[in-house]
Write an enzyme that holds these catalytic residues in place. Structure first.
Site, PDB file in Angstrom:
ATOM      1  CG  ASP A   8      34.539  36.600  46.450  1.00  0.00           C
ATOM      2  OD1 ASP A   8      33.498  37.413  46.692  1.00  0.00           O
ATOM      3  OD2 ASP A   8      35.792  36.802  46.224  1.00  0.00           O
ATOM      4  CG  ASP A 129      35.490  43.384  37.260  1.00  0.00           C
ATOM      5  OD1 ASP A 129      35.364  44.002  38.331  1.00  0.00           O
ATOM      6  OD2 ASP A 129      34.852  42.437  36.797  1.00  0.00           O
TER       7      ASP A 129
END
Length: 242
Positions: A8, A129
């Site tokens: 990330d 998500d």
């Protein structure tokens, strides 16, 4: 089942967040390229890159770093975060990215997903998500009124072959994956499901492998690898033995 380490990227560094919240950030590598090379060296067969700046701001911010990673490793790289139009996705694929992951745009502009699936079959993944079974968008800060399974079914109709399914409540927490929700999703849709969020132990890997028969094809791992809770080589050994 494939194990995919996550890298990330925020402000040019490799970080991890808890629940996707910016004020709960830990920096693990100043240079994300080093993180990518580490996971490749330890046996990863694919990498999962997220442009966190892009996810929160709505436009890719770390494309040059992502290109550096692609050039530095020999394994396939999938990328998500801030990819909300055809041009951005096409640019990443030209830079050598193997798969692009669409999130918010799958909810707000499904026509973009359909166009990309036609132009780049097999290279378009949708990231779903979920928070309490409903889709969250725009870097997880906004909850939609659409159920995660309903969105996945719509994406399958548009030509998507694979989704990344993340349980926001579990992401970055090391609390274990939501096995029930994953199985429900995998059984409900004609898609490969990549599990994401909460993996904390080798036992979690073994439990996820039991869902492979339903269509869970891979798992993305982040926090557990960076903290040392899970050794990548040991996790890979479990999948190979099975």
């Amino acid at each position: 089942m494939l194990i995919i380490p996550a890298v990330d990227i925020r402000d040019g560094r490799c970080v991890r967040l808890v629940h996707g919240e910016l004020d709960k950030e830990t920096v693990y590598h100043e240079d994300p390229v080093e993180a990518a090379k580490r996971w490749e060296k330890e046996g990863a067969g694919r990498l999962h890159l997220v442009d966190l700046d892009g996810a929160f701001e709505g436009a890719m911010k770390n494309a040059d770093i992502i290109e550096r990673i692609v050039q530095a490793v020999k394994i396939p790289v999938q990328v998500g975060g801030g990819i909300r139009d055809v041009q951005t996705a096409a640019d990443l694929l030209k830079r050598g990215v193997a798969r692009v992951i669409l999130g918010t745009v799958a909810v707000t502009e499904p026509d973009v997903v359909q166009e990309l699936c036609k132009k780049y079959p097999g290279q378009i993944v949708v990231g779903i998500d979920a928070k309490n079974g409903y889709v969250a968008i725009r870097g997880w800060v906004e909850e939609s009124k659409e159920k995660a399974i309903d969105l996945a079914l719509r994406m399958a109709e548009l030509g998507v072959k694979e989704i990344v399914y993340t349980d926001i409540h579990r992401d970055g927490t090391l609390q274990g994956p939501n096995l029930e929700a994953l199985q429900e999703m995998a059984e409900a849709v004609p898609l490969g499901v990549i599990a994401s969020g909460g993996v904390s132990s080798l036992e979690d890997i073994s439990n996820l492998q039991k869902l492979e028969q339903y269509g869970v094809t891979a798992v993305i791992m982040g926090q557990a690898l960076y903290t040392g809770n899970v050794n990548l080589a040991e996790a890979l050994k479990i999948t190979e033995e099975r």
